[in-house]
Scaffold this active site. Structure first.
Site, mmCIF file in Angstrom:
data_model
loop_
_atom_site.group_PDB
_atom_site.id
_atom_site.type_symbol
_atom_site.label_atom_id
_atom_site.label_comp_id
_atom_site.label_asym_id
_atom_site.label_seq_id
_atom_site.Cartn_x
_atom_site.Cartn_y
_atom_site.Cartn_z
ATOM 1 N N ASP A 7 -94.939 -96.504 90.252
ATOM 2 C CA ASP A 7 -95.095 -96.833 88.837
ATOM 3 C C ASP A 7 -93.701 -97.209 88.295
ATOM 4 O OD1 ASP A 7 -96.143 -96.756 86.124
ATOM 5 O OD2 ASP A 7 -95.130 -94.815 85.945
ATOM 6 N N ASP A 9 -92.740 -97.542 84.299
ATOM 7 C CA ASP A 9 -92.373 -96.800 83.084
ATOM 8 C C ASP A 9 -92.434 -95.298 83.320
ATOM 9 O OD1 ASP A 9 -91.841 -98.781 81.054
ATOM 10 O OD2 ASP A 9 -93.945 -99.352 81.284
ATOM 11 N N GLU A 16 -89.450 -95.328 78.044
ATOM 12 C CA GLU A 16 -90.335 -95.278 76.883
ATOM 13 C C GLU A 16 -89.604 -94.931 75.592
ATOM 14 O OE1 GLU A 16 -93.117 -96.567 76.847
ATOM 15 O OE2 GLU A 16 -94.184 -96.314 78.736
ATOM 16 N N ARG A 54 -102.082 -100.211 72.594
ATOM 17 C CA ARG A 54 -101.431 -99.182 71.756
ATOM 18 C C ARG A 54 -101.283 -99.706 70.329
ATOM 19 N NH1 ARG A 54 -96.702 -98.021 75.048
ATOM 20 N NH2 ARG A 54 -98.334 -97.171 76.369
ATOM 21 N N HIS A 77 -96.454 -108.137 70.068
ATOM 22 C CA HIS A 77 -96.211 -107.731 71.447
ATOM 23 C C HIS A 77 -95.324 -108.737 72.185
ATOM 24 C CE1 HIS A 77 -97.084 -106.595 75.675
ATOM 25 N NE2 HIS A 77 -96.847 -105.426 75.146
ATOM 26 N N LYS A 80 -91.890 -107.972 70.960
ATOM 27 C CA LYS A 80 -91.471 -106.684 71.552
ATOM 28 C C LYS A 80 -91.056 -106.882 73.017
ATOM 29 C CE LYS A 80 -92.512 -103.223 74.342
ATOM 30 N NZ LYS A 80 -93.050 -103.294 75.713
ATOM 31 N N THR A 118 -98.747 -100.675 84.447
ATOM 32 C CA THR A 118 -99.553 -101.151 83.335
ATOM 33 C C THR A 118 -98.715 -102.029 82.397
ATOM 34 O OG1 THR A 118 -101.216 -99.408 83.352
ATOM 35 C CG2 THR A 118 -100.426 -100.056 81.207
ATOM 36 N N ASP A 175 -95.460 -90.730 87.023
ATOM 37 C CA ASP A 175 -94.828 -89.769 86.107
ATOM 38 C C ASP A 175 -95.819 -89.120 85.151
ATOM 39 O OD1 ASP A 175 -95.164 -92.267 84.607
ATOM 40 O OD2 ASP A 175 -94.083 -91.215 83.026
HETATM 41 C C1 XBP Z 1 -96.887 -97.904 80.839
HETATM 42 C C2 XBP Z 1 -97.527 -98.448 79.640
HETATM 43 C C3 XBP Z 1 -96.939 -99.656 78.990
HETATM 44 C C4 XBP Z 1 -95.555 -99.439 78.402
HETATM 45 C C5 XBP Z 1 -95.115 -100.604 77.562
HETATM 46 O O1 XBP Z 1 -97.784 -97.022 81.542
HETATM 47 O O2 XBP Z 1 -98.541 -97.938 79.192
HETATM 48 O O3 XBP Z 1 -97.812 -100.043 77.966
HETATM 49 O O4 XBP Z 1 -95.585 -98.292 77.554
HETATM 50 O O5 XBP Z 1 -95.215 -101.815 78.248
HETATM 51 P P1 XBP Z 1 -97.621 -96.755 83.121
HETATM 52 P P2 XBP Z 1 -96.045 -103.070 77.648
HETATM 53 O O6 XBP Z 1 -96.263 -96.175 83.323
HETATM 54 O O7 XBP Z 1 -98.704 -95.743 83.435
HETATM 55 O O8 XBP Z 1 -97.813 -98.052 83.849
HETATM 56 O O9 XBP Z 1 -95.702 -103.165 76.196
HETATM 57 O O10 XBP Z 1 -95.583 -104.240 78.463
HETATM 58 O O11 XBP Z 1 -97.498 -102.736 77.839
HETATM 59 MG MG MG Z 2 -95.621 -94.285 83.954
#
Ligand code: XBP
Ligand code: MG
Length: 231
Positions: A7, A9, A16, A54, A77, A80, A118, A175
């Site tokens: 993964d 993030d 985050e 989100r 988005h 962002k 994701t 994570d």
């Molecule tokens: C990561 C996410 C992403 C990030 C932001 O989850 O949910 O939405 O927070 O990235 P994971 P984007 O670690 O489970 O993959 O704004 O590109 O979605």
């Molecule tokens: Mg993650």
């Protein structure tokens, strides 16, 4: 254990709280919107995977109608994503301590490496190029390709298809509870390396839970993988 699927993030990078959250807030500001996400609120919003989802959920909770959301969320988005790319380019996002050594040790042990996230390809690719320039992650599956985001297993199924491996020959490194559920639903063993946002998640089903990458090495990942095969 032929492959390890990471993964991004919260796992490869602590992105985050001081990354995505900051970029979302800057995008709100630039588009003249009054919303700001503090550290605690963002922790709760993280339960909704995917930035656009989100934003939709939050703005709906603020009373914004569907038509207005459909117009504003893609703009917010996209901006962002650009702002987060700038944070990456400015060196504001760093690998989690110890993860670079682990991926290099895995590669040296001939364990293949892949990514299942994701997050959006628009920032994932430049982030991997900058922070993990010599790491042969292949394939890199992002939220742009996976039809449904975690906790749905589709990103992991796509990573396994790209690796041409059955789930029993790979291990996921995550994570969060969302990521763990996605990995297990794809049939993968899963090691969870928690962070401040995920330390209180229910991770009882994981093959191994640790607080940092300094607690992991190739041997402990292999043991965690074997534990899943015996279940
Ligand atoms: C990561 C996410 C992403 C990030 C932001 O989850 O949910 O939405 O927070 O990235 P994971 P984007 O670690 O489970 O993959 O704004 O590109 O979605
Ligand atoms: Mg993650």
């Amino acid at each position: 254990m032929e492959a390890a699927i990471f993964d991004v993030d919260g796992t490869l990078v602590d992105s985050e709280r001081d990354g995505h959250r900051v970029a979302f807030n800057l995008a709100f500001e630039e588009l003249g919107l009054p919303y700001r996400w503090d550290v605690e609120l963002y922790g709760r919003l993280l339960e909704i995977a995917g930035g656009q989802h989100r934003l939709h959920a939050y703005l709906e909770g603020q009373g914004m109608g569907a038509d207005q959301r459909d117009e504003i969320v893609p703009k917010l988005h996209a901006r962002k994503t650009e702002l987060f790319r700038e944070l990456v380019a400015d060196g504001r996002i760093e690998p989690r301590a110890g993860v670079a050594a682990l991926v290099h040790d895995l590669a040296a042990a001939r364990v293949r490496l892949a990514v299942a996230t994701t997050g959006s390809r628009g920032w994932v690719e430049p982030l991997l190029e900058r922070l993990f320039p010599r790491v042969p992650f292949d394939p890199v599956i992002t939220g742009d390709e996976a039809p449904v985001r975690k906790p749905d297993p589709s990103a992991y199924f796509m990573a396994l298809a790209g690796l041409r491996l059955p789930a029993s020959e790979a291990l996921a490194v995550e994570d969060s509870a969302n990521g763990l559920v996605a990995a297990h639903a794809a049939g993968l063993a899963c090691v969870v390396v928690v962070n401040d946002y995920t330390a209180d998640h229910d991770l009882a089903a994981a093959e191994l839970v640790v607080a940092g990458f300094d607690e992991l090495d190739v041997a402990s990942l292999r043991l965690a993988h074997q534990r899943a095969q015996r279940r």
